[in-house]
Design a protein around this motif. Structure first.
Motif, mmCIF file in Angstrom:
data_model
loop_
_atom_site.group_PDB
_atom_site.id
_atom_site.type_symbol
_atom_site.label_atom_id
_atom_site.label_comp_id
_atom_site.label_asym_id
_atom_site.label_seq_id
_atom_site.Cartn_x
_atom_site.Cartn_y
_atom_site.Cartn_z
ATOM 1 N N HIS A 90 58.698 72.102 -7.996
ATOM 2 C CA HIS A 90 57.802 71.239 -8.770
ATOM 3 C C HIS A 90 56.653 70.681 -7.933
ATOM 4 O O HIS A 90 55.491 70.687 -8.362
ATOM 5 C CB HIS A 90 58.628 70.085 -9.359
ATOM 6 C CG HIS A 90 57.829 69.029 -10.031
ATOM 7 N ND1 HIS A 90 57.421 69.141 -11.342
ATOM 8 C CD2 HIS A 90 57.346 67.849 -9.581
ATOM 9 C CE1 HIS A 90 56.722 68.060 -11.659
ATOM 10 N NE2 HIS A 90 56.665 67.258 -10.612
ATOM 11 N N HIS B 261 52.382 71.157 -8.121
ATOM 12 C CA HIS B 261 51.262 70.205 -8.159
ATOM 13 C C HIS B 261 50.115 70.681 -7.266
ATOM 14 O O HIS B 261 48.949 70.428 -7.556
ATOM 15 C CB HIS B 261 51.715 68.817 -7.684
ATOM 16 C CG HIS B 261 52.330 67.972 -8.761
ATOM 17 N ND1 HIS B 261 51.650 67.594 -9.901
ATOM 18 C CD2 HIS B 261 53.565 67.412 -8.873
ATOM 19 C CE1 HIS B 261 52.440 66.831 -10.660
ATOM 20 N NE2 HIS B 261 53.609 66.715 -10.056
ATOM 21 N N SER C 33 53.365 60.061 -8.261
ATOM 22 C CA SER C 33 53.654 59.876 -9.681
ATOM 23 C C SER C 33 54.751 58.841 -9.817
ATOM 24 O O SER C 33 55.115 58.165 -8.857
ATOM 25 C CB SER C 33 54.117 61.205 -10.286
ATOM 26 O OG SER C 33 55.436 61.469 -9.860
ATOM 27 N N HIS D 11 57.676 60.733 -7.758
ATOM 28 C CA HIS D 11 57.576 61.112 -6.350
ATOM 29 C C HIS D 11 56.320 60.565 -5.689
ATOM 30 O O HIS D 11 55.322 60.274 -6.344
ATOM 31 C CB HIS D 11 57.638 62.633 -6.169
ATOM 32 C CG HIS D 11 56.878 63.396 -7.214
ATOM 33 N ND1 HIS D 11 55.522 63.480 -7.220
ATOM 34 C CD2 HIS D 11 57.293 64.077 -8.305
ATOM 35 C CE1 HIS D 11 55.150 64.199 -8.258
ATOM 36 N NE2 HIS D 11 56.193 64.568 -8.948
ATOM 37 N N ASP E 27 52.495 65.930 -14.783
ATOM 38 C CA ASP E 27 53.429 67.056 -14.864
ATOM 39 C C ASP E 27 53.068 67.966 -16.032
ATOM 40 O O ASP E 27 52.821 67.493 -17.141
ATOM 41 C CB ASP E 27 54.856 66.542 -15.041
ATOM 42 C CG ASP E 27 55.344 65.813 -13.801
ATOM 43 O OD1 ASP E 27 54.694 65.935 -12.743
ATOM 44 O OD2 ASP E 27 56.388 65.140 -13.890
HETATM 45 ZN ZN LIG Z 1 55.344 65.640 -10.702
#
Ligand SMILES: [Zn+2]
Lengths: 206, 351
Positions: free
Chosen positions: B115, B119, B141, B144, B313
């Motif tokens: 993931h 990004h 975010s 994270h 996301d």
């Molecule tokens: Zn994310």
């Protein structure tokens, strides 16, 4: 010909045919590795039955009841498989598969199917027998109960550690042939998410 | 498989957005997103079980929406990509189960990807989309807060540092709650902060003291900042004084932006990397963006900020990373990968 998937207990995948019966069924008992094994089990079930995805006429999904996290893996896979093929999804209550297998072996009379719900609770469904088409007749449940509060002690009780996808598929085939309605396409969680709405900030200074 | 300009569908379910995106090589074709954010509002934060239930209901509708938006059919796809981690495990599993079924039903190769690297990968999309190497990436975010050194998107990503407690987005939500603002907190704090004085209150900058910098040079901590804001507000309230909410918001926001951008710039300078890429939903914060612009300009560092709908996301970033793996000749993932809530950023693809 139907692909049947259930992850309400372990992971079970089968290919069934109304005339040919259960063509294949593969199972993994592990209740923590549904996401890992689901792909290989679908591949194995199709290979053992000797068919390719486009030959399927629908996909059967065991809708639970079952512990949330694992249950969703199978439903998500079944819905997506059906979507990808442009075939109908056939939702079936998972306990019906255990009941079908019980009656298919020649048993008659009342039946109580019980499965583990974790957190010291169980899921149960009560059945009276089968109808003329051989479909299990669920009379109560599925529902959630404490182990010492499970109703219908007079019924024959099966504590099932696994849900056979082959049975799930056969219930779907029989219901379809008889023109009976299927279960709703909704997961049978039978529990609300464990959350409480927030009541504003907590003080940090005392 | 078309490895020149592959048509890839990406599935993302690591937090509260059910994202399905489609790219053709470096070209974005679709970015369908369903968010369960509203359902989390009354709990003041993302509830994993609520998010996972929402993913299950949104999954096939989003696949359908992405196909319609891209104007392609499933048979046209060259490959499928899916987020394997990091993220909320119950949420990730919905995407993994779905992606495996999609790949098998269509007989298409499947790529399980990271993931966080997604990004970064989103930056290859678009007209001027050519990620330059090496680059520092700051990903911030509600889930994270990570600082990465990217030498190569598909083969060499290093974690420089990450939050040791709350994610930056979480800190915004918690401070919003302290100030009586609704969830998600970021936009509300941003709005009030614009009316306040960022220098009114000197809130602490976590892990920036010399003793912390030795062990945590590129790590972040926002838990102490949140507590400090709460103490400050409570003191005012206990004294019967009015809380200058705009100043609190502005000073808090300044502290977060200062630490985030300060550490990112330090990484660029220390490592001699003249490029910084921002990603994650906190990029929507106006001060984080403006401070990044000011300080990168002053330090001679080039700054890249993808469009906001590609920073939060989404499935397109997963598709974009999957397409890069295909284009670089990588083999598909094996059949038995799972959801890994703590997948390290060095695992760009799960085999
Ligand atoms: Zn994310």
């Amino acid at each position: 010909m139907l692909l049947a998937i259930d992850t309400s207990a372990g992971t079970s995948v089968a290919v069934v045919d109304r005339d040919g019966g259960i063509l294949s069924q593969v199972d993994v008992a592990d209740t923590m590795r549904h996401a890992e094994v689901i792909g290989s089990l679908i591949t194995a079930a199709l290979a053992e039955a000797g068919i390719r995805p486009p030959e399927l006429s629908g996909v059967v999904s065991g809708m639970g009841p079952g512990p949330f996290t694992g249950l969703r893996v199978g439903i998500s896979a079944a819905r997506t498989f059906a979507f990808a093929l442009g075939r109908p999804l056939v939702p079936i209550a998972s306990h019906d598969a255990v009941a079908w297998q019980h009656y298919a072996s020649g048993a008659t009379g009342g039946l109580l199917v019980v499965t583990d719900a974790r957190r010291r609770e169980v899921f149960w469904s009560a059945y009276s027998g089968v109808d003329a088409e051989g479909l299990p007749q669920r009379t109560d449940g599925p529902a959630l109960a404490k182990p010492d509060a499970v109703p219908f002690p007079e019924l024959t009780r099966i504590d099932a550690a696994a849900i056979p996808a082959g049975g799930l598929g056969m219930v779907a085939e029989l219901a379809f042939a008889a023109g009976h309605p299927f279960a709703a396409d909704e997961p049978l969680y039978l529990r609300s998410p464990d959350v409480t709405p927030s009541n504003g900030p907590k003080r940090v200074t005392r | 498989m078309n490895r020149e300009d592959p048509l890839v569908l990406g599935i993302e379910t690591s937090c509260d957005e059910t994202g399905v995106g489609i790219v053709r090589g470096r070209t974005l074709l679709a970015n369908a997103i369903a968010s369960s954010m509203d359902e989390h509002a009354r709990y003041g934060g993302v509830v994993p079980e609520v998010a996972a239930r929402a993913h299950l209901e949104s999954m096939t509708p989003m696949i359908g929406a992405a196909l319609a938006e891209a104007g392609v059919s499933l048979e046209d796809l060259d490959a499928i990509a899916v987020t394997s981690g990091p993220g909320l495990s119950g949420a990730l599993m919905v995407g993994v189960g779905s992606a495996k079924a999609l790949a098998l039903a269509l007989d298409k190769p499947l790529y399980a990807v990271n993931h966080l690297v997604g990004h970064v990968g989103v930056d290859v999309l678009g007209e001027e989309g050519h990620l330059e190497y090496p680059t520092i990436a700051l990903l911030v975010s509600g889930g994270h807060t990570s600082l990465l050194l990217v030498r190569d998107l598909v083969s060499d990503v290093e974690l420089l540092g990450e939050t040791i407690d709350d994610a930056a987005g979480e800190a915004f939500d918690k401070v919003a709650r302290i100030l009586g603002l609704p969830y998600p907190g970021g936009p509300h704090i941003d709005r009030l902060a614009a009316l306040g004085d960022p220098k009114a209150i000197r809130f602490p900058r976590g892990l920036t003291l010399p003793k912390d910098m030795a062990a945590h040079r590129y790590d972040f901590s926002f838990s102490g900042l949140k507590t400090s804001v709460a103490r400050w507000v409570e003191k005012k309230q206990d004294a019967g004084e009015e809380v200058p909410i705009n100043d609190v918001a502005a000073s808090f926001r300044e502290a977060v932006a200062d630490v985030l951008i300060g550490k990112a710039i330090a990484a660029c300078t220390d490592l001699g990397v003249p490029r910084l890429l921002l990603g994650g939903g906190v990029v929507a914060n106006a001060r984080v963006r403006s401070l990044a612009e000011e300080r990168t300009a002053a330090a001679g560092i080039s700054l890249r900020i993808p469009p906001l709908d590609l920073c939060t996301d989404n499935g397109a970033m997963i598709a974009a990373l999957g397409a890069q793996l295909v284009m670089h000749g990588h083999d598909p993932s094996g059949p038995d990968f799972g959801a890994d809530s703590t997948l390290p950023v060095t695992d760009i693809q799960v085999h």
